[in-house]
Design a protein around this motif. Sequence first.
Motif, mmCIF file in Angstrom:
data_model
loop_
_atom_site.group_PDB
_atom_site.id
_atom_site.type_symbol
_atom_site.label_atom_id
_atom_site.label_comp_id
_atom_site.label_asym_id
_atom_site.label_seq_id
_atom_site.Cartn_x
_atom_site.Cartn_y
_atom_site.Cartn_z
ATOM 1 N N VAL A 129 0.839 -1.192 0.000
ATOM 2 C CA VAL A 129 0.000 0.000 0.000
ATOM 3 C C VAL A 129 0.875 1.244 0.000
ATOM 4 C CG1 VAL A 129 -1.841 -1.170 1.270
ATOM 5 C CG2 VAL A 129 -0.155 0.199 2.528
ATOM 6 N N ASP A 130 0.282 2.393 -0.363
ATOM 7 C CA ASP A 130 0.977 3.667 -0.207
ATOM 8 C C ASP A 130 0.614 4.280 1.142
ATOM 9 O OD1 ASP A 130 -1.557 4.840 -0.553
ATOM 10 O OD2 ASP A 130 -1.191 5.365 -2.654
ATOM 11 N N THR A 131 1.031 5.515 1.390
ATOM 12 C CA THR A 131 0.794 6.112 2.708
ATOM 13 C C THR A 131 -0.667 6.488 2.915
ATOM 14 O OG1 THR A 131 1.294 8.374 1.980
ATOM 15 C CG2 THR A 131 3.139 7.013 2.753
ATOM 16 N N PHE A 132 -1.456 6.509 1.858
ATOM 17 C CA PHE A 132 -2.899 6.725 1.996
ATOM 18 C C PHE A 132 -3.641 5.426 2.323
ATOM 19 C CE2 PHE A 132 -3.396 10.756 -0.861
ATOM 20 C CZ PHE A 132 -2.685 11.491 0.081
ATOM 21 N N ALA A 151 1.080 -0.871 9.394
ATOM 22 C CA ALA A 151 2.482 -0.454 9.444
ATOM 23 C C ALA A 151 2.668 0.928 8.839
ATOM 24 C CB ALA A 151 3.351 -1.473 8.705
ATOM 25 N N ALA A 152 2.005 1.197 7.708
ATOM 26 C CA ALA A 152 2.126 2.499 7.076
ATOM 27 C C ALA A 152 1.490 3.591 7.933
ATOM 28 C CB ALA A 152 1.472 2.471 5.693
ATOM 29 N N PHE A 153 0.379 3.272 8.592
ATOM 30 C CA PHE A 153 -0.314 4.283 9.395
ATOM 31 C C PHE A 153 0.486 4.676 10.632
ATOM 32 C CE2 PHE A 153 -3.109 5.428 12.933
ATOM 33 C CZ PHE A 153 -3.731 6.555 12.401
ATOM 34 N N ILE A 183 7.606 0.841 4.379
ATOM 35 C CA ILE A 183 8.568 0.971 3.281
ATOM 36 C C ILE A 183 9.037 2.430 3.227
ATOM 37 C CG2 ILE A 183 8.950 0.723 0.788
ATOM 38 C CD1 ILE A 183 6.645 -1.316 0.768
ATOM 39 N N TYR A 184 10.335 2.613 3.050
ATOM 40 C CA TYR A 184 10.925 3.954 3.082
ATOM 41 C C TYR A 184 11.723 4.236 1.819
ATOM 42 C CZ TYR A 184 9.672 4.700 7.969
ATOM 43 O OH TYR A 184 8.971 4.892 9.130
ATOM 44 N N ARG A 185 11.785 5.527 1.489
ATOM 45 C CA ARG A 185 12.755 6.044 0.519
ATOM 46 C C ARG A 185 13.697 6.926 1.313
ATOM 47 N NH1 ARG A 185 12.174 5.986 -4.649
ATOM 48 N NH2 ARG A 185 9.886 6.001 -4.603
ATOM 49 N N GLY A 186 14.862 6.388 1.647
ATOM 50 C CA GLY A 186 15.731 7.082 2.582
ATOM 51 C C GLY A 186 15.060 7.122 3.935
ATOM 52 N N SER A 187 14.821 8.327 4.450
ATOM 53 C CA SER A 187 14.153 8.480 5.738
ATOM 54 C C SER A 187 12.691 8.869 5.591
ATOM 55 C CB SER A 187 14.877 9.548 6.573
ATOM 56 O OG SER A 187 14.886 10.802 5.883
ATOM 57 N N LEU A 199 8.816 7.929 4.692
ATOM 58 C CA LEU A 199 7.844 6.844 4.563
ATOM 59 C C LEU A 199 7.132 6.947 3.222
ATOM 60 C CD1 LEU A 199 6.218 4.536 6.106
ATOM 61 C CD2 LEU A 199 4.524 6.343 6.542
ATOM 62 N N VAL A 200 7.066 5.813 2.493
ATOM 63 C CA VAL A 200 6.364 5.820 1.205
ATOM 64 C C VAL A 200 5.297 4.734 1.110
ATOM 65 C CG1 VAL A 200 8.206 6.937 -0.111
ATOM 66 C CG2 VAL A 200 8.215 4.430 0.154
ATOM 67 N N GLY A 201 5.190 3.853 2.116
ATOM 68 C CA GLY A 201 4.167 2.819 2.033
ATOM 69 C C GLY A 201 4.362 1.734 3.065
#
Length: 658
Positions: free
Chosen positions: A409-412, A439-441, A574-578, A580-582
Amino acid sequence: MQNTSRLFRSVASVAAASLLLASCGGGGGGGGTPTPAPTPTPTPTPTGGLFTPPAAESLSVTEVQTILANAISEAQARGLPSVIAVTDRVGNVLAVFRMNGARPTATTSPAPNGQNIDAQNVTFPAEGGAIAKAITGAYLSSGGNAFSTRTASQIVQEHFPPAPTTVGLESGPLFGVQFSQLPCSDFSSRFGAAGNAALIGPKRSPLGLAADAGGLPLYKNGVLVGGIGVMGDGVYGSDPNILDVENDPEEFIALAGTRGFEAPAAITADKISVDGTTLRFSDATLAGVMSSGGASFASFNGTAGNLVAVPGYAAAAVTAGVAYGTEASGIRASTPAEFSNRDAFIFTDGSGNNRYPIRAATDGAAVATPLSQAEVRAVLEEAFTVMSRARAQIRKPLDSRAQVTITVVDTFGTPLGMVRSPDAPIFGSDVSLQKARTAAFFSNPNAGAELSANASADIRQFVTAVRTFLNNPAALTGTIAFPDRAGGNLSRPYFPDGEVGRPNGPFSRPIAQFNPFSTGLQSALIIGNLGQHVGFLQGANPDTPARCTTLPDVAAGQNRLQNGIQIFPGSVPIYRGSTLVGGIGVSGDGIDQDDMISFLGTHNGGARVGGIGNAPMAIRSDNVVVTLADGKTVRLRYVGCPFAPFLDTNQQNVCQGL
């Protein structure tokens, strides 16, 4: 540090205590970053894949009638008029029969302290309980394991195994799974007019998963084809003591209904042990069945009772089940264009279209560089590869491959892709989405603000509670990466888990208030939806919308937790660097297996495409240390991976240092 492999749970009690009360975290701690060993080429099955899909079997109208007749006959012999429900493997309700004199309602267990909250002491139409039990028997089972509502009872309580002598042990391995398959879930399809393709696929349950004896799976020629559920005594609870053998009439009635459709003896739950404890399947035995069987449904229909319609679930008729794996079931084998691995199955809309095609993220308004379609594909494909190599923990025979559902999922909270192995249990579908969203929330910078803005003071207080408990006013503002294992640590009625005399975790109810119908934030978030649905079943109000929780929208008509949260392991953010992206969620096998697949899938997917990966070590939850009242310290967990999990290599500590 990583855990030794074991069914569902973490390491043995001594090692777990050392892990919790010392200074060692899990899943991302310690050492340099090793280079993962090259993936060996697994041995294919005779069909050319690594997995053999289940044969296309389904229940006919005549067979459903036979199941009902056998159950009705047993209910008559026991003098317990009951409501009996039959479903197929994906939760389509094939029939609901109400016997004359059957209790109209059932009631969930009250709070231990009498102060009922959430779903405690709730009265609902008995049909809802029968359907929930049948769905539970079908959804928790597969071609490699047969679980029942009695099995569910054993694995969702505050101690495992539940018994007076086990006080002080950790909670059940699937603690919290009862709040899945919810009637408000945006994943689960809803019963409607015949031929409506939008309603194809796994169905919701009126009450989530059941832990009350009287729900069993149904098999035909050794293939899982559905479940049967019986509600007769008006009590919808769980068994707090597995040391005795219950004489439960509902379970005998359900067992009688399975005659000719019994689970294969080699895969029933009582052939599976957890930490030396054998799981329970059924306290009822065929030797104790009072009826002889063989009665015709026609002799009962209209005299012993009648088929009944259940709003949102069934017409007053007997219908045939659909064969799992066909387009009509809403789950089928993927095409090469849909997913690269030829073993992969997907969810469909009944018209040939993938319900959750791999796509780019939808949260570009909130994330500078959202997940791309290629990145999502890499994570899903790599996670599927890890699953394909992993040794299963809840399947027979031994050394079977793990089978799960995987969701990104994405951050939404928008699903960006869902994929599953051919014979993964159905319950893991909704749960994998719950885990990914959870986890994303909780890793999101807006988590605390969104919970604090809720109209419910009960929900708002959990934010204050966790910040106080962690002595960290910045908790739930994105400073800590929370996978489900860490959120689960904080969601137990004892902290550390199972240690009697300790306070409850900040996301849990106190033990005097707790039972499986009131777990804390998890249940508080959806109790409004559940209450509305019970009213709908009673004909008092419209149905709950297909979106759980009253969190604020992050897009038109969408919040981040549209099917609720989950509080047992199997996810990572899931992260892109620092940034959060999903999130990724995995469900269907042992919880350490689920953790490993999500963690390594994210790591390997990120290594493949570059730019994304697991949370930076500095912000992972296993950096969080809680000081208890007596001065002892407890470190939260991140993930727990099996020690030597793969079938094709002896590689150990596969998550260490990543």
